[in-house]
Design a protein around this motif. Structure first.
Motif, PDB file in Angstrom:
ATOM      1  N   TYR A  57       0.804  -1.224   0.000  1.00 21.84           N
ATOM      2  CA  TYR A  57       0.000   0.000   0.000  1.00 21.84           C
ATOM      3  C   TYR A  57       0.839   1.277   0.000  1.00 21.84           C
ATOM      4  CZ  TYR A  57      -3.638  -3.322   1.342  1.00 21.84           C
ATOM      5  OH  TYR A  57      -4.498  -4.389   1.370  1.00 21.84           O
ATOM      6  N   GLY A  58       2.134   1.164   0.269  1.00 27.92           N
ATOM      7  CA  GLY A  58       2.944   2.367   0.374  1.00 27.92           C
ATOM      8  C   GLY A  58       3.161   3.066  -0.957  1.00 27.92           C
ATOM      9  N   ASP A  59       3.357   4.362  -0.901  1.00 28.51           N
ATOM     10  CA  ASP A  59       3.646   5.130  -2.098  1.00 28.51           C
ATOM     11  C   ASP A  59       5.051   4.799  -2.588  1.00 28.51           C
ATOM     12  OD1 ASP A  59       1.190   6.387  -2.052  1.00 28.51           O
ATOM     13  OD2 ASP A  59       1.929   8.046  -0.799  1.00 28.51           O
ATOM     14  N   PHE A  60       5.209   4.768  -3.912  1.00 31.27           N
ATOM     15  CA  PHE A  60       6.521   4.490  -4.490  1.00 31.27           C
ATOM     16  C   PHE A  60       7.249   5.794  -4.787  1.00 31.27           C
ATOM     17  CE2 PHE A  60       9.166   4.271  -8.305  1.00 31.27           C
ATOM     18  CZ  PHE A  60      10.103   3.341  -7.892  1.00 31.27           C
ATOM     19  N   SER A  61       8.517   5.809  -4.464  1.00 31.84           N
ATOM     20  CA  SER A  61       9.368   6.939  -4.827  1.00 31.84           C
ATOM     21  C   SER A  61      10.791   6.443  -5.033  1.00 31.84           C
ATOM     22  CB  SER A  61       9.339   8.034  -3.760  1.00 31.84           C
ATOM     23  OG  SER A  61       9.842   7.543  -2.530  1.00 31.84           O
TER      24      SER A  61
ATOM     25  N   ASN B  53       9.981  -2.359  -1.813  1.00 32.71           N
ATOM     26  CA  ASN B  53      10.403  -3.435  -2.700  1.00 32.71           C
ATOM     27  C   ASN B  53       9.571  -3.437  -3.976  1.00 32.71           C
ATOM     28  OD1 ASN B  53      12.450  -4.757  -1.053  1.00 32.71           O
ATOM     29  ND2 ASN B  53      10.762  -5.372   0.281  1.00 32.71           N
ATOM     30  N   VAL B  54      10.237  -3.559  -5.109  1.00 30.97           N
ATOM     31  CA  VAL B  54       9.560  -3.545  -6.399  1.00 30.97           C
ATOM     32  C   VAL B  54      10.241  -4.538  -7.340  1.00 30.97           C
ATOM     33  CG1 VAL B  54       8.727  -1.162  -6.258  1.00 30.97           C
ATOM     34  CG2 VAL B  54      11.027  -1.627  -7.151  1.00 30.97           C
ATOM     35  N   ASN B  55       9.510  -4.940  -8.372  1.00 30.54           N
ATOM     36  CA  ASN B  55      10.105  -5.696  -9.472  1.00 30.54           C
ATOM     37  C   ASN B  55      10.777  -4.713 -10.423  1.00 30.54           C
ATOM     38  OD1 ASN B  55       9.303  -8.531  -9.014  1.00 30.54           O
ATOM     39  ND2 ASN B  55       7.224  -7.730  -9.215  1.00 30.54           N
ATOM     40  N   TRP B  56      12.064  -4.907 -10.663  1.00 27.02           N
ATOM     41  CA  TRP B  56      12.810  -3.989 -11.519  1.00 27.02           C
ATOM     42  C   TRP B  56      13.606  -4.766 -12.565  1.00 27.02           C
ATOM     43  CZ3 TRP B  56      17.928  -5.181 -11.240  1.00 27.02           C
ATOM     44  CH2 TRP B  56      18.396  -5.782 -10.067  1.00 27.02           C
ATOM     45  N   LYS B  57      13.971  -4.064 -13.630  1.00 28.55           N
ATOM     46  CA  LYS B  57      14.768  -4.672 -14.687  1.00 28.55           C
ATOM     47  C   LYS B  57      15.741  -3.650 -15.238  1.00 28.55           C
ATOM     48  CE  LYS B  57      12.873  -5.643 -18.725  1.00 28.55           C
ATOM     49  NZ  LYS B  57      12.094  -6.381 -19.762  1.00 28.55           N
ATOM     50  N   ILE B  58      17.003  -4.067 -15.353  1.00 29.03           N
ATOM     51  CA  ILE B  58      18.031  -3.250 -16.002  1.00 29.03           C
ATOM     52  C   ILE B  58      18.403  -3.926 -17.313  1.00 29.03           C
ATOM     53  CG2 ILE B  58      20.398  -2.377 -15.894  1.00 29.03           C
ATOM     54  CD1 ILE B  58      20.118  -2.246 -12.870  1.00 29.03           C
ATOM     55  N   GLU B  59      18.357  -3.181 -18.393  1.00 28.85           N
ATOM     56  CA  GLU B  59      18.831  -3.652 -19.691  1.00 28.85           C
ATOM     57  C   GLU B  59      19.987  -2.771 -20.133  1.00 28.85           C
ATOM     58  OE1 GLU B  59      15.432  -5.845 -22.244  1.00 28.85           O
ATOM     59  OE2 GLU B  59      15.276  -3.671 -22.193  1.00 28.85           O
ATOM     60  N   VAL B  60      21.145  -3.410 -20.364  1.00 28.68           N
ATOM     61  CA  VAL B  60      22.304  -2.706 -20.900  1.00 28.68           C
ATOM     62  C   VAL B  60      22.338  -2.987 -22.394  1.00 28.68           C
ATOM     63  CG1 VAL B  60      24.776  -2.323 -20.737  1.00 28.68           C
ATOM     64  CG2 VAL B  60      23.507  -3.106 -18.722  1.00 28.68           C
ATOM     65  N   VAL B  61      22.349  -1.938 -23.209  1.00 23.54           N
ATOM     66  CA  VAL B  61      22.276  -2.082 -24.664  1.00 23.54           C
ATOM     67  C   VAL B  61      23.513  -1.457 -25.289  1.00 23.54           C
ATOM     68  CG1 VAL B  61      20.946  -1.600 -26.748  1.00 23.54           C
ATOM     69  CG2 VAL B  61      19.760  -1.998 -24.572  1.00 23.54           C
ATOM     70  N   GLY B  62      24.188  -2.205 -26.154  1.00 22.76           N
ATOM     71  CA  GLY B  62      25.342  -1.680 -26.874  1.00 22.76           C
ATOM     72  C   GLY B  62      24.904  -0.757 -27.987  1.00 22.76           C
TER      73      GLY B  62
ATOM     74  N   ASP C 240       8.207  -2.232 -12.598  1.00 17.45           N
ATOM     75  CA  ASP C 240       6.834  -2.669 -12.854  1.00 17.45           C
ATOM     76  C   ASP C 240       5.840  -1.665 -12.274  1.00 17.45           C
ATOM     77  OD1 ASP C 240       7.687  -4.900 -14.145  1.00 17.45           O
ATOM     78  OD2 ASP C 240       6.881  -6.343 -12.715  1.00 17.45           O
ATOM     79  N   GLY C 241       4.873  -1.276 -13.098  1.00 13.00           N
ATOM     80  CA  GLY C 241       3.821  -0.388 -12.649  1.00 13.00           C
ATOM     81  C   GLY C 241       4.185   1.075 -12.652  1.00 13.00           C
TER      82      GLY C 241
END
Length: 334
Positions: free
Chosen positions: A34-38, A67-76, A121-122
């Motif tokens: 329920y917490g706000d994301f920042s 805590n969140v679902n995150w993704k890092i993409e490194v692109v050449g 996510d979100g």
């Protein structure tokens, strides 16, 4: 007589049992739900430039309010290579974001500028961080060819006299690794075989290849590319063993194992990796009984052959090949 109120006492015990401290609770925290994301700290890298060829690694960092679902993409920026890191946490740090120069999606990275993109996510925002690759990761294993130089003089080829035949090292399109690759293509309307390359162990200084004797510890790896719009190609890899140790392969008497790759899946580069002990004996594409002693003996491997095939009624066929190598204990990690 003193009265004992068991229901009230039991209720107190129940409340005590239901109380918890946060460290012992297995479920999601209310703040995560329920917490706000920042974003408390934006995406950053441990260095602006990294030399993977010197054994260096790069890590990323960021901090969120929950805590969140995150993704890092490194692109050449030049190669188009992609490395993906994913997690569920409030912190991104050296424990969950190490990059060793590998690519999750081919092609492999070059010495180039890259951009790291962090998505959550979100959330709509994407965070960016520029990094530079000064040197690429070291490729370990027995490299048969990366096709960056001239054709190995110890190899031999046979190319049919069909139409539009092309069996050359080129850099016309982006390679899977480095700048060049081997282009195999043409039209042959009387035979499945378009062309082949024979790669003997003698091209690397000995009669047989220098490989581990345990077939469960040896992996053959190669990068192949399917050409968009062409689904008719087959690439057949053959592995001939000198079972009796006389320095030659005797056709029909000694083991011949194979890998057949049908080029009818996704377009673009793909990594093919096969454990030596899993290679079948193929006759006309079907699994068959071993030709020789039936024992996988990679230390007796005397020749690798690459055959480009297509049904003769199917028209023009083409495939690209890059970075052929044997690795030990595990498949190649690009």
């Amino acid at each position: 007589m003193k009265k004992i109120f068991l229901p009230l006492f039991s209720a107190v015990l129940l409340l005590a049992a239901c109380s918890k401290d946060d460290t012992g609770y297995d479920g999601p925290s209310l703040n995560d739900i329920y917490g706000d994301f920042s974003i408390l700290d934006s995406l950053s890298a441990s260095a602006a430039a990294v030399d993977f060829s010197a054994g260096q690694t790069l890590t990323f960092s960021a901090e969120f309010s929950k805590n969140v679902n995150w993704k890092i993409e490194v692109v050449g920026n030049t190669s188009g290579a992609i490395y993906t890191i994913e997690g569920f946490s409030r912190l991104i740090d050296a424990d969950n974001s190490i990059w060793d120069g590998s690519a999750t999606t081919l092609p492999m990275f070059r010495a180039e500028d890259c951009v790291a993109m962090l998505t959550i996510d979100g959330e709509d925002d994407t965070l960016f961080q520029n990094v530079s690759v000064l040197g690429t990761k070291v490729i370990t294993g027995l490299i048969l060819s990366d096709f960056e130089g001239e054709f190995n003089p110890g190899w031999s080829t046979f190319i049919q006299s069909g139409a539009d035949m092309s069996f050359v090292i080129t850099d016309s399109d982006p390679a899977a690794q480095g700048a060049k690759y081997y282009d195999m293509g043409g039209t042959v309307d009387w035979d499945w075989l378009l062309g082949l390359v024979d790669i003997p162990g003698s091209a690397y200084g000995a009669t047989t290849f220098s490989l581990n004797s345990n077939p469960n510890n040896v992996y053959f790896n190669v990068m192949l590319s399917k050409i968009p719009g062409l689904n008719n190609g087959l690439v057949l890899f053959q592995f001939r063993e000198d079972d009796n140790g006389d320095g030659v392969y005797t056709d029909g008497e000694e083991d011949l194992f194979s890998i057949e790759v049908a080029l009818n899946n996704n377009d673009g580069w793909q990594l093919i990796s096969s454990k030596y002990a899993d290679m079948p004996t193929l006759v006309n594409g079907a699994a068959a009984d071993p030709i020789g002693n039936g024992i996988y003996e990679p230390e007796k491997l005397i020749q690798v052959s690459v055959l480009m095939l297509a049904n003769p009624v199917s028209g023009y066929a083409q495939a690209y090949m890059d970075l052929m190598l044997f690795t030990e204990n595990q498949p190649f990690k690009p």
